[in-house]
Motif scaffolding. Structure first.
Motif, PDB file in Angstrom:
ATOM      1  N   ILE A 165       5.803   0.082   9.813  1.00 65.30           N
ATOM      2  CA  ILE A 165       6.094  -0.473   8.483  1.00 65.30           C
ATOM      3  C   ILE A 165       7.538  -0.132   8.131  1.00 65.30           C
ATOM      4  O   ILE A 165       7.942   1.027   8.217  1.00 65.30           O
ATOM      5  CB  ILE A 165       5.130   0.096   7.427  1.00 65.30           C
ATOM      6  N   LYS A 166       8.299  -1.113   7.723  1.00 69.18           N
ATOM      7  CA  LYS A 166       9.725  -0.892   7.472  1.00 69.18           C
ATOM      8  C   LYS A 166      10.134  -1.097   6.017  1.00 69.18           C
ATOM      9  O   LYS A 166      11.310  -0.983   5.686  1.00 69.18           O
ATOM     10  CB  LYS A 166      10.568  -1.807   8.367  1.00 69.18           C
ATOM     11  N   ARG A 167       9.160  -1.387   5.159  1.00 72.06           N
ATOM     12  CA  ARG A 167       9.484  -1.638   3.749  1.00 72.06           C
ATOM     13  C   ARG A 167       8.742  -0.656   2.850  1.00 72.06           C
ATOM     14  O   ARG A 167       7.524  -0.501   2.959  1.00 72.06           O
ATOM     15  CB  ARG A 167       9.122  -3.070   3.342  1.00 72.06           C
ATOM     16  N   LEU A 168       9.504  -0.021   1.957  1.00 76.52           N
ATOM     17  CA  LEU A 168       8.922   0.925   1.002  1.00 76.52           C
ATOM     18  C   LEU A 168       9.677   0.832  -0.314  1.00 76.52           C
ATOM     19  O   LEU A 168      10.910   0.883  -0.340  1.00 76.52           O
ATOM     20  CB  LEU A 168       9.021   2.357   1.534  1.00 76.52           C
ATOM     21  N   VAL A 169       8.925   0.701  -1.402  1.00 78.81           N
ATOM     22  CA  VAL A 169       9.487   0.851  -2.740  1.00 78.81           C
ATOM     23  C   VAL A 169       8.850   2.110  -3.330  1.00 78.81           C
ATOM     24  O   VAL A 169       7.621   2.186  -3.468  1.00 78.81           O
ATOM     25  CB  VAL A 169       9.206  -0.373  -3.637  1.00 78.81           C
ATOM     26  N   HIS A 170       9.677   3.077  -3.637  1.00 81.30           N
ATOM     27  CA  HIS A 170       9.195   4.378  -4.118  1.00 81.30           C
ATOM     28  C   HIS A 170       9.572   4.554  -5.579  1.00 81.30           C
ATOM     29  O   HIS A 170      10.735   4.389  -5.971  1.00 81.30           O
ATOM     30  CB  HIS A 170       9.815   5.501  -3.286  1.00 81.30           C
ATOM     31  N   VAL A 171       8.597   4.923  -6.397  1.00 80.16           N
ATOM     32  CA  VAL A 171       8.814   5.115  -7.830  1.00 80.16           C
ATOM     33  C   VAL A 171       9.089   6.585  -8.112  1.00 80.16           C
ATOM     34  O   VAL A 171       8.253   7.448  -7.843  1.00 80.16           O
ATOM     35  CB  VAL A 171       7.607   4.628  -8.650  1.00 80.16           C
ATOM     36  N   SER A 172      10.252   6.870  -8.670  1.00 81.94           N
ATOM     37  CA  SER A 172      10.630   8.216  -9.077  1.00 81.94           C
ATOM     38  C   SER A 172      10.720   8.240 -10.601  1.00 81.94           C
ATOM     39  O   SER A 172       9.856   7.691 -11.288  1.00 81.94           O
ATOM     40  CB  SER A 172      11.954   8.621  -8.417  1.00 81.94           C
ATOM     41  N   GLY A 225      -2.198  -2.383   9.122  1.00 76.22           N
ATOM     42  CA  GLY A 225      -2.014  -3.821   8.949  1.00 76.22           C
ATOM     43  C   GLY A 225      -1.131  -4.216   7.792  1.00 76.22           C
ATOM     44  O   GLY A 225      -0.931  -5.411   7.553  1.00 76.22           O
ATOM     45  N   CYS A 226      -0.597  -3.237   7.066  1.00 75.71           N
ATOM     46  CA  CYS A 226       0.251  -3.552   5.917  1.00 75.71           C
ATOM     47  C   CYS A 226       1.695  -3.807   6.353  1.00 75.71           C
ATOM     48  O   CYS A 226       2.181  -3.231   7.332  1.00 75.71           O
ATOM     49  CB  CYS A 226       0.216  -2.423   4.889  1.00 75.71           C
ATOM     50  N   ASP A 227       2.372  -4.656   5.601  1.00 76.79           N
ATOM     51  CA  ASP A 227       3.774  -4.968   5.857  1.00 76.79           C
ATOM     52  C   ASP A 227       4.708  -4.104   5.026  1.00 76.79           C
ATOM     53  O   ASP A 227       5.886  -3.976   5.346  1.00 76.79           O
ATOM     54  CB  ASP A 227       4.056  -6.443   5.515  1.00 76.79           C
ATOM     55  N   ALA A 228       4.183  -3.536   3.937  1.00 79.54           N
ATOM     56  CA  ALA A 228       5.032  -2.777   3.014  1.00 79.54           C
ATOM     57  C   ALA A 228       4.168  -1.808   2.214  1.00 79.54           C
ATOM     58  O   ALA A 228       2.941  -1.957   2.138  1.00 79.54           O
ATOM     59  CB  ALA A 228       5.772  -3.714   2.073  1.00 79.54           C
ATOM     60  N   ILE A 229       4.831  -0.818   1.624  1.00 83.54           N
ATOM     61  CA  ILE A 229       4.164   0.153   0.758  1.00 83.54           C
ATOM     62  C   ILE A 229       4.915   0.224  -0.564  1.00 83.54           C
ATOM     63  O   ILE A 229       6.150   0.260  -0.579  1.00 83.54           O
ATOM     64  CB  ILE A 229       4.140   1.559   1.401  1.00 83.54           C
ATOM     65  N   VAL A 230       4.167   0.223  -1.657  1.00 85.70           N
ATOM     66  CA  VAL A 230       4.727   0.511  -2.979  1.00 85.70           C
ATOM     67  C   VAL A 230       4.075   1.801  -3.442  1.00 85.70           C
ATOM     68  O   VAL A 230       2.863   1.850  -3.694  1.00 85.70           O
ATOM     69  CB  VAL A 230       4.468  -0.627  -3.980  1.00 85.70           C
ATOM     70  N   ASN A 231       4.875   2.861  -3.537  1.00 84.31           N
ATOM     71  CA  ASN A 231       4.336   4.179  -3.870  1.00 84.31           C
ATOM     72  C   ASN A 231       4.566   4.495  -5.343  1.00 84.31           C
ATOM     73  O   ASN A 231       5.648   4.899  -5.754  1.00 84.31           O
ATOM     74  CB  ASN A 231       4.998   5.254  -3.000  1.00 84.31           C
ATOM     75  N   VAL A 232       3.522   4.312  -6.137  1.00 87.16           N
ATOM     76  CA  VAL A 232       3.571   4.601  -7.571  1.00 87.16           C
ATOM     77  C   VAL A 232       2.938   5.962  -7.865  1.00 87.16           C
ATOM     78  O   VAL A 232       3.076   6.484  -8.970  1.00 87.16           O
ATOM     79  CB  VAL A 232       2.871   3.475  -8.367  1.00 87.16           C
ATOM     80  N   ALA A 233       2.265   6.544  -6.884  1.00 82.06           N
ATOM     81  CA  ALA A 233       1.548   7.801  -7.100  1.00 82.06           C
ATOM     82  C   ALA A 233       2.516   8.909  -7.506  1.00 82.06           C
ATOM     83  O   ALA A 233       3.621   9.015  -6.982  1.00 82.06           O
ATOM     84  CB  ALA A 233       0.804   8.206  -5.832  1.00 82.06           C
ATOM     85  N   GLY A 234       2.071   9.724  -8.446  1.00 84.32           N
ATOM     86  CA  GLY A 234       2.902  10.844  -8.877  1.00 84.32           C
ATOM     87  C   GLY A 234       2.094  11.813  -9.727  1.00 84.32           C
ATOM     88  O   GLY A 234       1.219  11.394 -10.489  1.00 84.32           O
ATOM     89  N   THR A 235       2.375  13.099  -9.572  1.00 86.26           N
ATOM     90  CA  THR A 235       1.791  14.114 -10.448  1.00 86.26           C
ATOM     91  C   THR A 235       2.707  14.255 -11.652  1.00 86.26           C
ATOM     92  O   THR A 235       3.844  14.715 -11.533  1.00 86.26           O
ATOM     93  CB  THR A 235       1.655  15.457  -9.718  1.00 86.26           C
ATOM     94  N   THR A 236       2.222  13.831 -12.821  1.00 83.18           N
ATOM     95  CA  THR A 236       3.051  13.793 -14.032  1.00 83.18           C
ATOM     96  C   THR A 236       2.584  14.761 -15.112  1.00 83.18           C
ATOM     97  O   THR A 236       3.250  14.890 -16.142  1.00 83.18           O
ATOM     98  CB  THR A 236       3.063  12.376 -14.620  1.00 83.18           C
ATOM     99  N   ASP A 237       1.457  15.428 -14.904  1.00 81.61           N
ATOM    100  CA  ASP A 237       0.879  16.329 -15.903  1.00 81.61           C
ATOM    101  C   ASP A 237       1.870  17.443 -16.234  1.00 81.61           C
ATOM    102  O   ASP A 237       2.176  18.298 -15.389  1.00 81.61           O
ATOM    103  CB  ASP A 237      -0.418  16.910 -15.361  1.00 81.61           C
ATOM    104  N   MET A 238       2.370  17.468 -17.469  1.00 78.84           N
ATOM    105  CA  MET A 238       3.397  18.433 -17.861  1.00 78.84           C
ATOM    106  C   MET A 238       2.826  19.806 -18.211  1.00 78.84           C
ATOM    107  O   MET A 238       3.566  20.707 -18.590  1.00 78.84           O
ATOM    108  CB  MET A 238       4.182  17.884 -19.061  1.00 78.84           C
TER     109      MET A 238
END
Length: 328
Positions: free
Chosen positions: A103-110, A62-75
């Motif tokens: 779903i056609k919208r995605l903002v991905h955090v790198s 049911g979502c229109d978009a995804i914002v993907n902030v998830a990330g493995t950052t442990d150095m």
């Protein structure tokens, strides 16, 4: 829109969550533990692991978009493979779910470190290729692989809206773990502080959050956007922090050879399967001064430019409020 937000309980995720709600979006926040996130109106908290496809699939319904902030950052993780389940494979799963749910919208955090850093006279833009020492970084390399998957997908779906954002070193409130706040806390109130010779591109996390939410409807499909700010050395950052927070501190820059020597000790520990952030792969990054241009993000995502002084104050103000609340 109804937006699925992954990684909602981290520093950036919590600021993105608040910005989404401020813009009247409905949010489905996916976190490992529901208790790690404050409940607000117009949001639903889904509990589960990001790397479990069925949980992610259900949360995206049911979502229109995804914002993907998830990330493995442990150095401190010992192998490159430790970073892939979230930073690369998770991206692949998101793309599959987008196909399934329409779903056609995605903002991905790198990260900015997938892009080559520049110099004071010529800060790098989004066209700069990834360079050493970040090519050796498990985190940056895994994030670059995730980006590559997205670039391939945009050629297959020119009608989609996939935007990749590349933040610098973010600081500000709601750093509950903490992440970047460790750098600020390490020096706070100390009479003497030592640091490596390098520097970062510091950015107020709220500025990055505004740009990310804007990217849901702004920006171009398949494009990268550097969400960076003021580039200063760690020495100058600590001098600035001491001045703003009202304490005197002597800051000394460690010689590069000593920092590298400490990194080699860390390499030996990692060979013994002992987790440590101290290794040559990581410390070499601390000897680099990073210069990036955020012109593209300012023009196309309307990213604000808040002075870094305000970001430092915001972090410590938030910490003080949190402490006062816990006492009361």
């Amino acid at each position: 829109m109804k937006v699925l937000l992954t990684g909602a309980n981290g520093l950036l995720g919590q600021n993105v969550l608040r910005q989404l709600l401020n813009e009247n979006h409905e949010v489905v926040a996916l976190v490992r533990r529901a208790s790690s996130l404050q409940q607000f109106d117009n949001m639903v908290i889904k509990e589960g692991s990001f790397i479990e496809a069925d949980i992610l699939r259900e949360a995206a319904k049911g979502c229109d978009a995804i914002v993907n902030v998830a990330g493995t950052t442990d150095m401190s993780l010992l192998s490159y493979g430790d970073y892939l389940p979230v930073n690369k494979n998770g991206v692949e799963v998101i793309l599959q779910i987008m196909e399934e749910h329409g779903i056609k919208r995605l903002v991905h955090v790198s990260t900015a470190n997938t892009i080559g850093y520049g110099s004071p006279d010529q800060p790098a833009d989004e066209e700069a290729e990834m360079t050493e020492p970040f090519r050796q970084s498990f985190y940056a390399r895994s994030k670059a692989e995730g980006e590559q998957l997205l670039h391939w997908e945009t050629t297959e779906h020119p009608d989609w809206h996939i935007v990749i954002v590349n933040p610098g070193f973010m600081i500000g409130p709601y750093d509950t773990k903490p992440s970047s706040g460790q750098l600020l806390d390490a020096a706070y109130g100390r009479k003497r502080m030592v640091c490596p010779s390098g520097g970062k591109s510091f950015v107020y996390v709220k500025d990055a959050a505004v740009a990310i939410v804007n990217a849901l409807t702004m920006g171009r499909n398949g494009e990268n956007y550097l969400l960076t700010g003021k580039s200063i050395s760690l020495h100058d950052f600590y001098v600035l922090q001491a001045s703003l927070c009202g304490y005197k501190q002597q800051v000394m820059v460690l010689p590069d050879w000593l920092v590298l020597a400490a990194g080699y000790v860390g390499d030996l520990l990692q060979m013994l399967k002992i987790k440590t952030q101290l290794c040559t792969r990581n410390v070499r990054q601390l000897l680099v001064n990073e210069y990036y241009s955020n012109l593209k993000a300012r023009q196309e995502l309307l990213m604000p430019q808040t002075p870094i002084e305000e970001a430092i104050r915001a972090y410590f103000d938030w910490k003080a409020q949190k402490k006062e609340t816990s006492i009361n």
